[in-house]
Design an enzyme around this catalytic site. Structure first.
Site, PDB file in Angstrom:
ATOM      1  N   SER A 250       0.841  -1.189   0.000  1.00 50.42           N
ATOM      2  CA  SER A 250       0.000   0.000   0.000  1.00 50.42           C
ATOM      3  C   SER A 250       0.882   1.246   0.000  1.00 50.42           C
ATOM      4  O   SER A 250       2.111   1.155   0.080  1.00 50.42           O
ATOM      5  CB  SER A 250      -0.907   0.000   1.232  1.00 50.42           C
ATOM      6  N   LYS A 251       0.220   2.385  -0.085  1.00 48.55           N
ATOM      7  CA  LYS A 251       0.892   3.682  -0.177  1.00 48.55           C
ATOM      8  C   LYS A 251       2.036   3.839   0.819  1.00 48.55           C
ATOM      9  O   LYS A 251       3.049   4.437   0.499  1.00 48.55           O
ATOM     10  CB  LYS A 251      -0.119   4.809   0.085  1.00 48.55           C
ATOM     11  N   ARG A 252       1.824   3.300   2.024  1.00 52.61           N
ATOM     12  CA  ARG A 252       2.879   3.586   3.003  1.00 52.61           C
ATOM     13  C   ARG A 252       4.174   2.826   2.698  1.00 52.61           C
ATOM     14  O   ARG A 252       5.212   3.093   3.297  1.00 52.61           O
ATOM     15  CB  ARG A 252       2.398   3.348   4.434  1.00 52.61           C
TER      16      ARG A 252
END
Ligand code: GLU
Length: 507
Positions: A250-252
């Site tokens: 994911s984005k993180r």
């Protein structure tokens, strides 16, 4: 074999989904089959045409071309779910008339309460079947009088549904955990589990290859195939793509969408090659395998069922390989946007473009991604004598080598431009004659003076590139200072430093 990729246009194409698309493409190309692209845009609130266009652009960029589907057409369209509502309605009416589906009048607040109580009592939060036994006549009357009604599919009680997943083996779910799913919402919009079955059946999809997150949807879908008397396709649920901490990528974790990887300067063939390596191996210990060869070797049965971790280092390694083997023309075309963005080449003239074509290959061997090229070419476009001395150890060494730098400035002020290696070596020999310096004490200060950095590209290559760049003038690129200007500038800064030290400041 007919396979499909069926993205929901609710955002960017995630690399995990791109991998699913790739696996479908490899299967179709490897078997002479057909690859269908269907857009699942029934989530009206979240689907957008921009997202659809972005997904299509990414698939095309990756080279995952489809034979049938949106923008290509085909005999089994339309290929956008929002254009198939009449088809879903007709099939729902058929299920209703056969008693395999029923109208449900439960208002959303009631369903929310049911769910709340189920969770509180530790029961599966499935539909409790309140409207199951309303007679079809009553139900029709209520619906016709305008009462909002969803349509639910009747799931048989206590039955094991088993399917043989090509990746995960035999999978069984008992229907008691399922509950009767809504297939058409009261506003007339079909639910995913229903529309996907109608579409896969009517589009004659033989193999459904998709993310493992859909595995628990499969028994409902199989029961719908049975209700219509259709043969279910073969299913294959491929594992999800995880970040280094083993949670869903994911984005993180950084970049997750194909568009972001493209912007960072990964080549499409590197991304597809790398994505194929997550959870699968082309065999024979090989990892760099072009996509057509991947298609020849790919078999779903060999895809691992444990989740795959996205390894950016490895992607960088694969990308470096493809960057190294790209033709100079292609590298130029791919690198130009990065140089433009860095402010180095806003509107290069044809002459400047030819020049860039000769300097880009000098640095590509040392980059993982094309967006690293501007920094590697900083020695051309971003020379600063002050910045060259900003590190105190480098400054001390340069101060001690001032005679070499002054001699270099003098030699270059009067000599020939350093157009090639020989001219550069002749100039170095003159500086040696004048100063007696040799080896590192000669070359370190020369490098610092001409490149503005203590490490990097070989001087024999860099100096002629600087000289040719300086001769271009503006040319729609950021002006490049000549070796003579650079040596003079560094000598001047060192001179200023020396006089500052000789006359201590008042405080
Ligand atoms: N639209 C669904 C998704 O993007 C497709 C799932 C499927 O392939 O059946 O997850």
């Amino acid at each position: 074999m007919r396979v499909r990729f069926a993205p929901s246009p609710t955002g960017q194409l995630h690399v995990g989904n791109a991998r699913t698309a790739l696996f479908n493409w490899l299967l179709a190309r490897g078997s002479g089959g057909t690859f269908v692209l269907r857009i699942e845009d029934t989530d009206v609130a979240r689907s957008t045409r921009e997202s659809e266009a972005a997904i299509i652009e990414d698939l095309e960029w990756l080279g995952l071309t489809w034979d049938e589907g949106v923008e290509r057409g085909g005999d089994r369209g339309p290929y956008r779910q929002s254009e198939r509502l009449h088809i879903y309605r007709a099939h729902a009416v058929e299920l209703l008339s056969r008693g395999l589906a029923y109208r449900c009048f439960c208002p959303p607040e009631q369903l929310e309460m049911d769910r709340y109580h189920a969770l509180k009592d530790r029961r599966p939060p499935k539909y409790i079947g309140r409207c199951r036994e309303i007679s079809p006549e009553d139900a029709r009357r209520r619906a016709e009088s305008g009462e909002p009604a969803a349509i639910r599919f009747r799931i048989p009680d206590n039955r094991d549904v088993t399917f043989n997943d090509l990746v995960r083996g035999e999978v069984t779910f008992n229907t008691d955990v399922l509950g009767d799913p809504v297939i058409v919402r009261s506003e007339g919009v079909p639910a995913y589990n229903y529309a996907v079955v109608i579409d896969d059946a009517l589009m004659e999809i033989t193999h459904v290859v998709r993310g493992e997150d859909h595995i628990s949807n499969t028994p409902r879908q199989i029961l719908l195939y049975e209700a219509f008397g259709w043969k279910p396709p073969t299913f294959a649920h491929v594992s999800m793509v995880l970040g280094p901490d083993h949670s869903l990528l994911s984005k993180r974790h950084g970049a997750t969408s194909v568009a972001e990887f493209r912007a960072r300067g990964y080549l499409p063939e590197a991304l597809t090659n790398y994505l194929a390596l997550i959870g699968w191996s082309p065999g024979e210990g090989q990892e760099i395998v072009p996509i057509d060869e991947l298609a020849r070797r790919f078999r779903l049965e060999d895809v691992g069922h444990s989740a795959g971790v996205f390894d950016v280092e490895k992607l960088g390694w694969v990308n470096r390989h493809y960057v190294k083997h790209a033709t100079p023309d292609r590298l130029l075309e791919l690198a130009l946007p990065h140089l433009r963005r860095a402010g180095y080449a806003e509107a290069p003239t044809p002459e400047a473009v030819s020049y860039l074509a000769t300097v880009i290959p000098l640095v590509t061997a040392s980059v993982d991604r094309l967006d690293q090229i501007p920094a590697r070419l900083g020695f051309l476009f971003d020379y600063s004598a002050e910045r060259a001395l900003s590190d105190s150890a480098v400054r001390a060494e340069a101060q001690a080598s001032r005679p070499v730098i002054s001699a270099l400035a003098e030699v270059l002020a009067s000599g020939e431009p350093l157009h090639d290696r020989d001219a550069f070596r002749t100039a170095v020999a003159r500086v040696r004659e004048r100063t007696g310096a040799k080896g590192k004490t000669l070359l370190h200060p020369i490098r610092l003076a001409l490149m503005g950095e203590p490490e990097g590209l070989e001087l024999d290559l860099a100096v002629p590139a600087i000289t040719r760049g300086a001769a271009l003038g503006a040319a729609g690129i950021r002006p490049i200072s000549s070796p003579a200007e650079r040596a003079a500038a560094l000598d001047r800064v060192l001179g200023a430093l020396a006089s500052d030290e000789a006359v201590p400041s008042p405080e």
